[in-house]
Scaffold this motif. Structure first.
Motif, PDB file in Angstrom:
ATOM      1  N   THR A  27     -14.764  -4.646  12.636  1.00  0.00           N
ATOM      2  CA  THR A  27     -14.672  -4.368  11.207  1.00  0.00           C
ATOM      3  C   THR A  27     -13.237  -4.614  10.760  1.00  0.00           C
ATOM      4  O   THR A  27     -12.297  -4.139  11.398  1.00  0.00           O
ATOM      5  CB  THR A  27     -15.082  -2.912  10.914  1.00  0.00           C
ATOM      6  N   THR A  28     -13.087  -5.366   9.676  1.00  0.00           N
ATOM      7  CA  THR A  28     -11.762  -5.607   9.120  1.00  0.00           C
ATOM      8  C   THR A  28     -11.615  -4.798   7.833  1.00  0.00           C
ATOM      9  O   THR A  28     -12.587  -4.591   7.103  1.00  0.00           O
ATOM     10  CB  THR A  28     -11.531  -7.100   8.804  1.00  0.00           C
ATOM     11  N   THR A  29     -10.415  -4.355   7.607  1.00  0.00           N
ATOM     12  CA  THR A  29     -10.101  -3.603   6.395  1.00  0.00           C
ATOM     13  C   THR A  29      -9.100  -4.413   5.591  1.00  0.00           C
ATOM     14  O   THR A  29      -8.083  -4.865   6.126  1.00  0.00           O
ATOM     15  CB  THR A  29      -9.506  -2.228   6.753  1.00  0.00           C
ATOM     16  N   THR A  30      -9.401  -4.591   4.306  1.00  0.00           N
ATOM     17  CA  THR A  30      -8.534  -5.353   3.416  1.00  0.00           C
ATOM     18  C   THR A  30      -8.026  -4.431   2.312  1.00  0.00           C
ATOM     19  O   THR A  30      -8.819  -3.743   1.662  1.00  0.00           O
ATOM     20  CB  THR A  30      -9.301  -6.535   2.771  1.00  0.00           C
ATOM     21  N   TYR A  31      -6.722  -4.411   2.139  1.00  0.00           N
ATOM     22  CA  TYR A  31      -6.109  -3.633   1.062  1.00  0.00           C
ATOM     23  C   TYR A  31      -5.826  -4.583  -0.094  1.00  0.00           C
ATOM     24  O   TYR A  31      -5.022  -5.505   0.030  1.00  0.00           O
ATOM     25  CB  TYR A  31      -4.807  -2.996   1.534  1.00  0.00           C
ATOM     26  N   VAL A  32      -6.489  -4.368  -1.226  1.00  0.00           N
ATOM     27  CA  VAL A  32      -6.298  -5.192  -2.419  1.00  0.00           C
ATOM     28  C   VAL A  32      -5.360  -4.417  -3.341  1.00  0.00           C
ATOM     29  O   VAL A  32      -5.745  -3.378  -3.898  1.00  0.00           O
ATOM     30  CB  VAL A  32      -7.646  -5.484  -3.124  1.00  0.00           C
ATOM     31  N   PRO A  33      -4.112  -4.908  -3.492  1.00  0.00           N
ATOM     32  CA  PRO A  33      -3.134  -4.139  -4.273  1.00  0.00           C
ATOM     33  C   PRO A  33      -3.491  -4.113  -5.758  1.00  0.00           C
ATOM     34  O   PRO A  33      -4.212  -4.989  -6.253  1.00  0.00           O
ATOM     35  CB  PRO A  33      -1.822  -4.881  -4.038  1.00  0.00           C
ATOM     36  N   PRO A  34      -2.975  -3.120  -6.471  1.00  0.00           N
ATOM     37  CA  PRO A  34      -3.214  -3.062  -7.918  1.00  0.00           C
ATOM     38  C   PRO A  34      -2.574  -4.260  -8.614  1.00  0.00           C
ATOM     39  O   PRO A  34      -1.600  -4.833  -8.120  1.00  0.00           O
ATOM     40  CB  PRO A  34      -2.558  -1.757  -8.346  1.00  0.00           C
ATOM     41  N   ALA A  35      -3.126  -4.611  -9.756  1.00  0.00           N
ATOM     42  CA  ALA A  35      -2.637  -5.786 -10.492  1.00  0.00           C
ATOM     43  C   ALA A  35      -1.344  -5.481 -11.253  1.00  0.00           C
ATOM     44  O   ALA A  35      -0.496  -6.357 -11.420  1.00  0.00           O
ATOM     45  CB  ALA A  35      -3.706  -6.283 -11.461  1.00  0.00           C
ATOM     46  N   SER A  36      -1.183  -4.250 -11.700  1.00  0.00           N
ATOM     47  CA  SER A  36      -0.031  -3.924 -12.544  1.00  0.00           C
ATOM     48  C   SER A  36       1.236  -3.708 -11.719  1.00  0.00           C
ATOM     49  O   SER A  36       1.182  -3.343 -10.545  1.00  0.00           O
ATOM     50  CB  SER A  36      -0.323  -2.656 -13.363  1.00  0.00           C
ATOM     51  N   GLU A  37       2.379  -3.907 -12.372  1.00  0.00           N
ATOM     52  CA  GLU A  37       3.667  -3.669 -11.728  1.00  0.00           C
ATOM     53  C   GLU A  37       3.819  -2.190 -11.391  1.00  0.00           C
ATOM     54  O   GLU A  37       4.314  -1.839 -10.316  1.00  0.00           O
ATOM     55  CB  GLU A  37       4.813  -4.135 -12.648  1.00  0.00           C
ATOM     56  N   ALA A  38       3.374  -1.324 -12.294  1.00  0.00           N
ATOM     57  CA  ALA A  38       3.465   0.123 -12.049  1.00  0.00           C
ATOM     58  C   ALA A  38       2.622   0.502 -10.825  1.00  0.00           C
ATOM     59  O   ALA A  38       3.045   1.328 -10.009  1.00  0.00           O
ATOM     60  CB  ALA A  38       2.992   0.892 -13.281  1.00  0.00           C
ATOM     61  N   GLY A  39       1.468  -0.107 -10.680  1.00  0.00           N
ATOM     62  CA  GLY A  39       0.606   0.158  -9.532  1.00  0.00           C
ATOM     63  C   GLY A  39       1.256  -0.288  -8.232  1.00  0.00           C
ATOM     64  O   GLY A  39       1.169   0.399  -7.214  1.00  0.00           O
ATOM     65  N   ARG A  40       1.919  -1.445  -8.271  1.00  0.00           N
ATOM     66  CA  ARG A  40       2.594  -1.946  -7.073  1.00  0.00           C
ATOM     67  C   ARG A  40       3.787  -1.065  -6.693  1.00  0.00           C
ATOM     68  O   ARG A  40       4.044  -0.826  -5.511  1.00  0.00           O
ATOM     69  CB  ARG A  40       3.000  -3.402  -7.252  1.00  0.00           C
ATOM     70  N   LEU A  41       4.502  -0.546  -7.670  1.00  0.00           N
ATOM     71  CA  LEU A  41       5.599   0.390  -7.399  1.00  0.00           C
ATOM     72  C   LEU A  41       5.046   1.692  -6.801  1.00  0.00           C
ATOM     73  O   LEU A  41       5.638   2.259  -5.881  1.00  0.00           O
ATOM     74  CB  LEU A  41       6.388   0.695  -8.678  1.00  0.00           C
ATOM     75  N   CYS A  42       3.924   2.124  -7.317  1.00  0.00           N
ATOM     76  CA  CYS A  42       3.257   3.321  -6.805  1.00  0.00           C
ATOM     77  C   CYS A  42       2.887   3.123  -5.332  1.00  0.00           C
ATOM     78  O   CYS A  42       3.122   4.006  -4.499  1.00  0.00           O
ATOM     79  CB  CYS A  42       2.015   3.609  -7.649  1.00  0.00           C
ATOM     80  N   VAL A  43       2.337   1.943  -4.999  1.00  0.00           N
ATOM     81  CA  VAL A  43       1.959   1.643  -3.613  1.00  0.00           C
ATOM     82  C   VAL A  43       3.198   1.614  -2.714  1.00  0.00           C
ATOM     83  O   VAL A  43       3.147   2.074  -1.567  1.00  0.00           O
ATOM     84  CB  VAL A  43       1.176   0.308  -3.533  1.00  0.00           C
ATOM     85  N   ALA A  44       4.318   1.125  -3.236  1.00  0.00           N
ATOM     86  CA  ALA A  44       5.562   1.122  -2.452  1.00  0.00           C
ATOM     87  C   ALA A  44       5.968   2.558  -2.114  1.00  0.00           C
ATOM     88  O   ALA A  44       6.432   2.834  -1.000  1.00  0.00           O
ATOM     89  CB  ALA A  44       6.671   0.409  -3.221  1.00  0.00           C
ATOM     90  N   GLN A  45       5.768   3.472  -3.054  1.00  0.00           N
ATOM     91  CA  GLN A  45       6.060   4.883  -2.786  1.00  0.00           C
ATOM     92  C   GLN A  45       5.086   5.442  -1.748  1.00  0.00           C
ATOM     93  O   GLN A  45       5.466   6.264  -0.910  1.00  0.00           O
ATOM     94  CB  GLN A  45       6.001   5.696  -4.073  1.00  0.00           C
TER      95      GLN A  45
END
Length: 154
Positions: A27-45
């Protein structure tokens, strides 16, 4: 006598059944990041929090192991003092017999927390299962590498 052969035959058949090839899945797991810049900053946190969590988890395990080794030394010394003078040294325990460091673990669940954080930032996590070996044994037969079942969102 005949009963022995029947029982032996059954045991042999049962043992052989476990040796037949079976399909092998991954089983493979794929993380699809959010499209928005704010979402990507949130993921960095989220990543930073996961890194801190993993460090804290490793530190907790190392601390547990060090404390276990300290206790093992003390217990071993007490054991040595309790031995009679004429004790057979061949039967003597070693310090490893007193060390319980292998049972150390942590109750931190960094991966789960990261997944929840990632999703709360607007990211998606998808899983897909693939048949990677002996897929021709499936019903219906599939080629190796074929996706099995639907892609699921976590």
């Amino acid at each position: 006598m005949m009963t022995r052969f029947i029982v032996l035959g059954c045991l042999l058949a049962a043992g052989m059944a476990g040796c037949t090839p079976r399909p092998y899945f991954e089983t493979t797991t794929t993380y699809v990041p959010p499209a928005s810049e704010a979402g990507r900053l949130c993921v960095a946190q989220c990543r930073q929090a996961q890194s801190i969590c993993e460090s804290a988890k490793e530190l907790a395990i190392q601390t547990c192991r060090a404390e276990s080794l300290t206790r093992a030394h003390a217990d071993y010394q007490a054991y040595l003092k309790s031995l009679p003078k004429d004790f057979n040294r061949k039967k003597m325990k070693s310090i490893g017999d007193f060390d319980r460091g292998s049972s150390c673990s942590s109750n931190l669940y960094c991966s789960y927390d990261y997944k929840e954080c990632f999703k709360s930032c607007g990211g998606r996590i998808e899983q897909q299962t693939y048949c990677v070996k002996d897929c021709k044994l499936m019903k219906p037969p599939q080629p190796d590498g074929a996706a099995v079942g639907p892609k699921t969102a976590l």
